[in-house]
Design an enzyme around this catalytic site. Structure first.
Site, PDB file in Angstrom:
ATOM      1  N   ARG C  87       0.771  -1.748  -0.490  1.00 11.98           N
ATOM      2  CA  ARG C  87      -0.043   0.288  -0.346  1.00 11.98           C
ATOM      3  C   ARG C  87       1.120   1.550  -0.248  1.00 11.98           C
ATOM      4  NH1 ARG C  87      -2.203  -4.955  -0.189  1.00 11.98           N
ATOM      5  NH2 ARG C  87      -5.057  -4.438  -0.412  1.00 11.98           N
ATOM      6  N   GLU C  90       2.101   1.660  -3.066  1.00 12.53           N
ATOM      7  CA  GLU C  90       1.054   2.395  -3.935  1.00 12.53           C
ATOM      8  C   GLU C  90       0.560   3.905  -3.560  1.00 12.53           C
ATOM      9  OE1 GLU C  90      -2.721   0.149  -4.556  1.00 12.53           O
ATOM     10  OE2 GLU C  90      -3.199   1.299  -4.486  1.00 12.53           O
ATOM     11  N   SER C 113      14.753  14.867   1.410  1.00 13.04           N
ATOM     12  CA  SER C 113      15.944  13.680   1.562  1.00 13.04           C
ATOM     13  C   SER C 113      15.243  12.636   2.553  1.00 13.04           C
ATOM     14  CB  SER C 113      17.090  14.396   2.566  1.00 13.04           C
ATOM     15  OG  SER C 113      18.019  14.065   3.078  1.00 13.04           O
TER      16      SER C 113
END
Lengths: 146, 146, 146, 146, 146, 146, 146, 146, 146, 146
Positions: C87, C90, C113
């Site tokens: 997840r 995604e 960063s």
């Protein structure tokens, strides 16, 4: 025990004994980068060199023997997604096209050798934060026309 | 016309007009590597910079506009199997492990930045064959502990 | 025993002993995410830190030693197809383009960063179902122009 | 013209007209991240929303139509090797294992949703360099047992 | 012994003892698919559940312990080129686009959950050859707009 | 115009005309899933079927012709990283091993066909949130022994 | 010992004992290809079949047991870059499109089964060099329309 | 127009004109599989052969010319995930190891040629469902020892 | 011990004993390349050949046995990113298209065999640096037309 | 028009005009392999060379210009699964390990250059079938030690 396992054994012994990479470079009378690369497994070592390091770090005979195996220089020697290595990888990605053109313009059709090649590692003091300076020095090799 | 196509157009115009990469670097008052990288598409250009180059090389307005698009820095910007670029790739593969350890020993836990980073390209005369010298200069960034 | 195996040993000992991740964070006086990440193998630990954890969890000396090995931060540290991790993957895929443009507009040419970086994990009560809240905090680094 | 091409057209028109992403978010009465993500092609837009944006930016009817096509949320929507996006990718790699365990300990067996999910983007002033702060907020979803 | 090896041990013991998967589902008072999936390693088991199965199948204590390790749900849990699994993979490939559009039309912008999800396995008698019937039942989750 | 482009044209015409997928299924006297799959390009259509749909949606002759091309059922027909499709992919990953064993135990050595196969799509009302129910029905095919 | 290791053990024992694959096919009263495939691990064997082979070849009980494990038919069962196997792979690549069209024309929309499938191996004498003749015989399965 | 596009043009013309693949094989006095493979682009055609087919199907001169381009036999010629082709792929996977050993035992060290190779396609009547029979006939080539 | 491990054992014994590859080629009365390739595991060896080498190098019986296992010629036999091997790989990449056309023009439609194939390795003295000369000699095999 | 498209245009013009590759090599006073490789796009051509070929083959000015673009030597220049090229690829796979060791023994630590490299193509008459003979001649380059 293969060559990469021997490199891991060197590193553990080195950390425990407090011997630095520059100490080992002095011992072998080689540059810092070559020495580190060799002891990790990417350059060949003679039995004499392996023995010198073995005595210094108190390595087992098995490790000393394994250090004389042929170097391991293929893709399995390194994980290019490791963050330190990945920044070098990204440098190739971002600046590769420019370097390819600049070599062609300045030298003609050919490459910068990765074999007749030296790499120097330095720390450069900087008040805004010290810097890593790598100097890559490779012979230009022209494509042969026949 | 996307940014990479604009870079190709620059290169063709440059070859026809006989303007060298150093000429363009002088025009933009930037280093040779940055300028080449920017014109090929890997660094941002202002409209003023694009216009200067456009005037020098006689580029179409469409090319000048496209030069101001955001830079393209992902993997599609370069073919790492191209022979010149591949030697750099092999350098990462062969010397990556050594550099990773040397940075850790000298600087502590962290990386050499590819962002706060400069790259210098030089030709070094050598009687056995001239050499390409690349100087990579990146700020050390320590991992934050919190 | 490598660093990831040491992480697995920590987890088993932790489950058996009923020591929670927050308990371990308190022990090391570090944040929850950093501590968990370090004990699983993605951050460096000093011998003192490893020893503290070893005493708390009753770890073997071999595990304590292995906890002081260099961190493992490459792709093999995680299976990105694991459903929880996927997840996040995604999220990068769906929101990556928007974040890339927003950083460029707000900060200019540069990155957020992942090294000078903190990550906070929180549970947020919600009558429709509690929520996981992750706060990613990374320094903006501008691309160097030279 | 597909949805991603419509997103590129929005971005060019936006840059030329000087309309910022926050301006567009205000126009649509949506958050900054959702709006940017939607206009780049990763969220659905109604014809009314597309028309509002089209009027503001002076988009062609063809672009407005294309903005109402279904969203594009698969891997081709983003190049994960682009440097800004890659740092998020590396965050998943380095902190994914810790987050997976922390969710399991705190919430039980389940995931943090990427669907019932919000993402907030902020700039945080810092004398050592400003910081990007991303807040990911997703509903915990427990695995069903049956 | 890891979780997948524990699953293999369950399967061998099950075959030798003549205990069927439905027998084990009855023992745990769970559905057939969940039980099989859990014992192979894809769902969590409590120590009580593991012990019940261990007693029924005569498993070693080591296997029982390993059954309580976290579930393994990433890509390495399954070889998608195995012929039975591949047919499901091909179903996703051939019918995925249609299901994506039908969910969008019927429910709106969102997904069918794989977490709040049940899967039923049945044999359906058929004179032309019995049929495998799988019923996938997942909660619709709408994309959040914010 | 290839088969997938014809599918995209159908979808746009369908959205503009307000004709639903069930309307088209009724028109062709086929099930909802088969019809949607066929019009998107994964099942063959006769000229009569293509003409019926063309008349209903006001498609160009070129689109009608392209609808009669052979179906496209390979990997390029679908992006398995699209979030809706990915949940099905994850279902194969998480439950594939269990289904493989259950088919073997209940039916013997063989597979569930993806060819002699039906797939039904339903919405199931649920006070906690409606559910998507997919019924996969495939003939068992035993491995031949000879 | 897994199923593939059992197959390797069969092959070594077979070579030492001088028992040919046709001898083993006769012993099991099965065809040559099925028998070889089964003993290498790609088809299921009953305990009786495994015992018969074990007695003939003098296999250890552990090997006999492992021969009764489920078959291994996924991609890891074979290295498709092995030169003999690769020629079959190339045949699929070069003749796949033609076979796909010929099946569609002659049989209609459907496939040639790889499950209800037989494969015969023969040597055909030829003065210019003997030939390998493979006969693949698979049931045509029409796509279901519903 | 490249060779694969010419193949697509042949197929469309063939379907419209009602000319079957066997008709075209008769026209060229070649086997059915070779002819189909050649017209789709995997075998070379002379100008005379291309002209014969062009006259029969009423092809444009451009298509006829393109049919004489060199054959396309690499991986891009076929999508191995297409369901008909995939079953052949799975046959290689499941039976490859057995065929590799049987060739070695019967013929010695060598391969079955994919070049000095014929492939016959037949329909075999069967009351339980007709069958596709493919006969692969390749010369055995022994490895040279020198 | 598998075939590749036997090859590694040969190499270590060879280095320790000071026996060169040409010495072993003489022992087996075979060419240098074939002998090296066979002892590393890519060609079959008879028990007599393995025994001869075993006596010369003082190998264990286990190694001698393993040398008679079938050859390993798939992709896992070699790491194509190893720098020496990669240059051959690059040669295929850079000169492959030209060789493909030259064979077609000179010989007609067909291939250069990698089976009925010899490879000779020579050192050629050169004042500018000695050269490696590889002579590849493979039978032309015409594609069969039927 | 890019460099590879120019190569395709050369090939078509060459076939129509009946000019052979050796004719073109004579025209450019270069070897057969270099000339073919250059005209297909893998070596640089001067405007004079491009013009000579353009006059001989009657090429358009656009093609002549494109022939002077930089050479294309990356992976996209060749499809290694094309059957002629694949046999060379397989040669690298099967004989790569042996060549790597033989170079190390005979020359020491280093590589055979693919840049200072010549490749000769010859037809060798043989009563059993003519043979393709390729002579690869590359300078040995020793790894630098520093």
């Amino acid at each position: 025990m293969d060559r990469l396992e021997a490199g891991a054994a060197v590193e553990i012994a080195r950390q425990k004994s407090g011997v630095s990479w520059p100490d080992l470079a002095d011992l072998l009378c080689r540059s810092l980068v070559w020495t580190t690369s060799a002891l990790l497994g990417q350059q060949p070592l003679t039995l004499e060199q392996a023995q010198l390091v073995g005595d210094k770090l108190g390595l087992d005979a098995e490790v000393v023997d394994a250090l004389t195996l042929p170097p391991v220089r293929g893709a399995r020697a390194v994980d290019t997604s490791e963050p330190v290595v990945y920044r070098l990888q990204e440098m190739v990605q971002v600046y590769g096209p420019a370097l390819q053109r600049l070599i062609a313009e300045e030298f003609g059709d050919g490459i910068m050798s990765a074999i007749d090649f030296e790499l120097e590692f330095e720390r450069k003091q900087d008040p805004k934060g010290d810097r890593v300076v790598l100097t890559l020095n490779g012979k230009f090799l022209p494509y042969r026309v026949w």
